[in-house]
Design a protein around this motif. Structure first.
Motif, PDB file in Angstrom:
ATOM      1  N   ILE A   1       0.593  -1.065  -0.102  1.00  0.00           N
ATOM      2  CA  ILE A   1       0.039   0.059  -0.087  1.00  0.00           C
ATOM      3  C   ILE A   1       0.798   1.237   0.107  1.00  0.00           C
ATOM      4  CG2 ILE A   1      -2.371   0.899   1.274  1.00  0.00           C
ATOM      5  CD1 ILE A   1      -2.977  -1.449  -0.396  1.00  0.00           C
ATOM      6  N   GLN A   2       0.706   2.334  -0.988  1.00  0.00           N
ATOM      7  CA  GLN A   2       1.674   3.542  -1.205  1.00  0.00           C
ATOM      8  C   GLN A   2       0.421   4.264  -0.486  1.00  0.00           C
ATOM      9  OE1 GLN A   2       2.069   4.502  -5.008  1.00  0.00           O
ATOM     10  NE2 GLN A   2       4.253   5.499  -3.566  1.00  0.00           N
ATOM     11  N   ILE A   3       0.466   5.268   0.695  1.00  0.00           N
ATOM     12  CA  ILE A   3      -0.548   6.154   1.018  1.00  0.00           C
ATOM     13  C   ILE A   3      -0.129   6.957   0.660  1.00  0.00           C
ATOM     14  CG2 ILE A   3      -1.794   6.955   2.898  1.00  0.00           C
ATOM     15  CD1 ILE A   3      -1.719   4.205   4.427  1.00  0.00           C
ATOM     16  N   GLU A   4      -1.513   8.613   0.429  1.00  0.00           N
ATOM     17  CA  GLU A   4      -2.010   9.422  -0.092  1.00  0.00           C
ATOM     18  C   GLU A   4      -2.130  10.583   0.830  1.00  0.00           C
ATOM     19  OE1 GLU A   4      -2.126  10.460  -4.123  1.00  0.00           O
ATOM     20  OE2 GLU A   4       0.198   9.628  -4.465  1.00  0.00           O
ATOM     21  N   GLN A   5      -2.037  10.706   2.231  1.00  0.00           N
ATOM     22  CA  GLN A   5      -3.022  11.916   2.460  1.00  0.00           C
ATOM     23  C   GLN A   5      -3.371  13.214   2.429  1.00  0.00           C
ATOM     24  OE1 GLN A   5      -1.467  12.043   6.497  1.00  0.00           O
ATOM     25  NE2 GLN A   5      -3.853  12.941   7.356  1.00  0.00           N
ATOM     26  N   SER A   6      -4.639  13.530   2.334  1.00  0.00           N
ATOM     27  CA  SER A   6      -5.310  14.816   2.247  1.00  0.00           C
ATOM     28  C   SER A   6      -5.840  15.325   3.088  1.00  0.00           C
ATOM     29  CB  SER A   6      -6.134  14.960   0.818  1.00  0.00           C
ATOM     30  OG  SER A   6      -7.398  13.634   0.685  1.00  0.00           O
ATOM     31  N   ILE A   7      -5.635  16.244   3.475  1.00  0.00           N
ATOM     32  CA  ILE A   7      -6.396  17.227   4.915  1.00  0.00           C
ATOM     33  C   ILE A   7      -8.089  17.452   4.092  1.00  0.00           C
ATOM     34  CG2 ILE A   7      -6.638  18.319   6.596  1.00  0.00           C
ATOM     35  CD1 ILE A   7      -4.454  16.576   6.542  1.00  0.00           C
ATOM     36  N   ASP A   8      -9.137  17.376   4.898  1.00  0.00           N
ATOM     37  CA  ASP A   8     -10.287  17.673   4.525  1.00  0.00           C
ATOM     38  C   ASP A   8     -10.843  18.378   5.395  1.00  0.00           C
ATOM     39  OD1 ASP A   8     -12.819  18.391   3.603  1.00  0.00           O
ATOM     40  OD2 ASP A   8     -13.280  16.885   2.679  1.00  0.00           O
ATOM     41  N   PRO A   9     -11.134  20.189   6.188  1.00  0.00           N
ATOM     42  CA  PRO A   9     -10.816  20.122   7.210  1.00  0.00           C
ATOM     43  C   PRO A   9     -12.959  20.290   6.866  1.00  0.00           C
ATOM     44  CG  PRO A   9     -10.322  22.435   5.400  1.00  0.00           C
ATOM     45  CD  PRO A   9      -9.540  20.977   4.625  1.00  0.00           C
ATOM     46  N   GLU A  10     -13.051  20.157   6.620  1.00  0.00           N
ATOM     47  CA  GLU A  10     -15.526  20.008   6.211  1.00  0.00           C
ATOM     48  C   GLU A  10     -15.532  18.961   7.207  1.00  0.00           C
ATOM     49  OE1 GLU A  10     -17.914  21.883   4.213  1.00  0.00           O
ATOM     50  OE2 GLU A  10     -15.162  24.048   4.815  1.00  0.00           O
ATOM     51  N   MET A  11     -14.589  17.392   6.526  1.00  0.00           N
ATOM     52  CA  MET A  11     -15.289  16.475   7.236  1.00  0.00           C
ATOM     53  C   MET A  11     -15.289  16.865   8.968  1.00  0.00           C
ATOM     54  SD  MET A  11     -12.538  13.890   5.846  1.00  0.00           S
ATOM     55  CE  MET A  11     -13.814  12.300   6.203  1.00  0.00           C
ATOM     56  N   LEU A  12     -15.918  16.101   9.903  1.00  0.00           N
ATOM     57  CA  LEU A  12     -16.157  16.444  11.257  1.00  0.00           C
ATOM     58  C   LEU A  12     -14.885  15.201  12.208  1.00  0.00           C
ATOM     59  CD1 LEU A  12     -19.672  15.831  10.784  1.00  0.00           C
ATOM     60  CD2 LEU A  12     -18.631  17.883  11.473  1.00  0.00           C
ATOM     61  N   GLY A  13     -14.846  14.113  11.421  1.00  0.00           N
ATOM     62  CA  GLY A  13     -14.090  13.377  12.054  1.00  0.00           C
ATOM     63  C   GLY A  13     -13.622  11.928  11.158  1.00  0.00           C
ATOM     64  N   GLY A  14     -13.255  11.521  11.677  1.00  0.00           N
ATOM     65  CA  GLY A  14     -12.877   9.945  10.617  1.00  0.00           C
ATOM     66  C   GLY A  14     -12.111   9.797   9.716  1.00  0.00           C
ATOM     67  N   ALA A  15     -12.299   8.687   8.471  1.00  0.00           N
ATOM     68  CA  ALA A  15     -11.707   9.522   7.398  1.00  0.00           C
ATOM     69  C   ALA A  15     -12.112   8.180   6.232  1.00  0.00           C
ATOM     70  CB  ALA A  15     -10.293   8.265   7.414  1.00  0.00           C
ATOM     71  N   VAL A  16     -11.948   8.582   4.376  1.00  0.00           N
ATOM     72  CA  VAL A  16     -12.384   8.273   3.495  1.00  0.00           C
ATOM     73  C   VAL A  16     -11.657   7.671   2.671  1.00  0.00           C
ATOM     74  CG1 VAL A  16     -13.641   8.989   1.667  1.00  0.00           C
ATOM     75  CG2 VAL A  16     -14.309   9.932   3.414  1.00  0.00           C
ATOM     76  N   ILE A  17     -11.360   5.992   2.695  1.00  0.00           N
ATOM     77  CA  ILE A  17     -10.335   6.037   1.415  1.00  0.00           C
ATOM     78  C   ILE A  17     -10.858   5.730   0.412  1.00  0.00           C
ATOM     79  CG2 ILE A  17      -8.786   4.197   1.907  1.00  0.00           C
ATOM     80  CD1 ILE A  17      -9.517   3.567   5.005  1.00  0.00           C
ATOM     81  N   ASP A  18      -9.861   6.045  -0.280  1.00  0.00           N
ATOM     82  CA  ASP A  18      -9.493   5.957  -2.011  1.00  0.00           C
ATOM     83  C   ASP A  18      -9.048   5.255  -2.394  1.00  0.00           C
ATOM     84  OD1 ASP A  18     -11.154   6.368  -4.344  1.00  0.00           O
ATOM     85  OD2 ASP A  18     -10.803   7.924  -4.899  1.00  0.00           O
ATOM     86  N   ALA A  19      -9.420   3.900  -2.120  1.00  0.00           N
ATOM     87  CA  ALA A  19      -8.487   2.887  -3.442  1.00  0.00           C
ATOM     88  C   ALA A  19      -8.634   2.265  -4.415  1.00  0.00           C
ATOM     89  CB  ALA A  19      -8.295   1.571  -2.631  1.00  0.00           C
ATOM     90  N   GLY A  20      -8.085   3.383  -4.912  1.00  0.00           N
ATOM     91  CA  GLY A  20      -9.612   2.826  -6.938  1.00  0.00           C
ATOM     92  C   GLY A  20     -10.182   2.529  -7.384  1.00  0.00           C
ATOM     93  N   ASP A  21     -11.040   1.414  -7.251  1.00  0.00           N
ATOM     94  CA  ASP A  21     -12.474   0.837  -7.246  1.00  0.00           C
ATOM     95  C   ASP A  21     -13.372   0.902  -6.658  1.00  0.00           C
ATOM     96  OD1 ASP A  21     -12.233   0.117 -10.202  1.00  0.00           O
ATOM     97  OD2 ASP A  21     -11.879  -1.547 -10.204  1.00  0.00           O
ATOM     98  N   VAL A  22     -12.403   0.979  -4.931  1.00  0.00           N
ATOM     99  CA  VAL A  22     -13.279   0.493  -3.268  1.00  0.00           C
ATOM    100  C   VAL A  22     -13.516   2.078  -3.117  1.00  0.00           C
ATOM    101  CG1 VAL A  22     -13.582  -0.754  -0.866  1.00  0.00           C
ATOM    102  CG2 VAL A  22     -12.438  -2.030  -3.101  1.00  0.00           C
ATOM    103  N   VAL A  23     -14.030   2.277  -2.690  1.00  0.00           N
ATOM    104  CA  VAL A  23     -13.943   3.467  -0.840  1.00  0.00           C
ATOM    105  C   VAL A  23     -14.820   3.422   0.013  1.00  0.00           C
ATOM    106  CG1 VAL A  23     -14.967   6.255  -1.535  1.00  0.00           C
ATOM    107  CG2 VAL A  23     -13.870   4.912  -3.071  1.00  0.00           C
ATOM    108  N   ILE A  24     -14.125   3.425   0.872  1.00  0.00           N
ATOM    109  CA  ILE A  24     -14.391   2.536   2.482  1.00  0.00           C
ATOM    110  C   ILE A  24     -15.093   4.417   3.251  1.00  0.00           C
ATOM    111  CG2 ILE A  24     -14.127   1.781   4.789  1.00  0.00           C
ATOM    112  CD1 ILE A  24     -11.697   0.709   2.758  1.00  0.00           C
ATOM    113  N   ASP A  25     -15.921   4.836   3.223  1.00  0.00           N
ATOM    114  CA  ASP A  25     -16.169   5.780   4.158  1.00  0.00           C
ATOM    115  C   ASP A  25     -16.481   5.269   5.340  1.00  0.00           C
ATOM    116  OD1 ASP A  25     -17.373   7.935   4.830  1.00  0.00           O
ATOM    117  OD2 ASP A  25     -19.102   7.614   3.716  1.00  0.00           O
TER     118      ASP A  25
END
Length: 177
Positions: free
Chosen positions: A137-161
């Motif tokens: 796995i190669q992780i690229e992190q982006s910060i979204d100040p609009e998010m309340l907390g947690g994480a959204v993981i985008d792995a190509g065809d799979v998105v884990i909210d």
């Protein structure tokens, strides 16, 4: 006219095969990324259709300055210029990167969070994703100040909210039913 991806695909495959035969996938990925970045610049893109600019000059423009004139990469870029395919360099680089990641069994994952992940959190996440996908796995992190907390993981065809907003929305749906 054919789409840029259709035009880029055979060149990306040829570049990949050439780089793999020389065990230089990483090196070529970097050079293609440089060339793609230059080609994507609006000032350079305007030159691609200008009949006053020689194709050899355009090839030299997108080739790294320290690249030898007789290197396989320089020859590849000249071939692109001769066939007037320099405008599709960004697509070639992206397809090359996909082929490289598949060959190296690497998955590029974008993790969007409200605050930066700590190194320990990132390592745990990387390990969990490696188990789930069976790839490095190669992780690229982006910060979204609009998010309340947690994480959204985008792995190509799979998105884990796993965001707080996503969890609240799922909870609301469950309560409504």
């Amino acid at each position: 006219m054919s789409s840029a991806l259709t035009l880029a695909r055979p060149y990306a495959r040829a570049a990949f095969e050439l780089a793999r035969s020389r065990s230089a996938l990483g090196e070529w990925a970097g050079k293609l990324a440089f060339a793609a970045q230059v080609a994507a610049d609006a000032r350079v893109a305007a030159l691609f259709g200008d009949p006053r600019v020689a194709q050899a000059d355009l090839a030299a423009l997108v080739t790294p300055a320290d690249e030898p004139a007789d290197s396989p990469f320089t020859v590849f870029v000249r071939l692109l210029a001769d066939n007037r395919r320099l405008p599709v360099l960004p697509e070639i680089a992206a397809l090359f990167e996909q082929l490289k990641n598949e060959a190296e069994r690497t998955l590029k994952v974008n993790v969007r969070t409200a605050t930066p992940l700590g190194s320990e959190e990132a390592a745990r996440l990387k390990e969990a994703l490696k188990r789930r996908f069976g790839r490095d796995i190669q992780i690229e992190q982006s910060i979204d100040p609009e998010m309340l907390g947690g994480a959204v993981i985008d792995a190509g065809d799979v998105v884990i909210d796993g965001s707080v907003r996503g969890r609240l929305a799922r909870l609301g749906q469950a309560l409504a039913q």
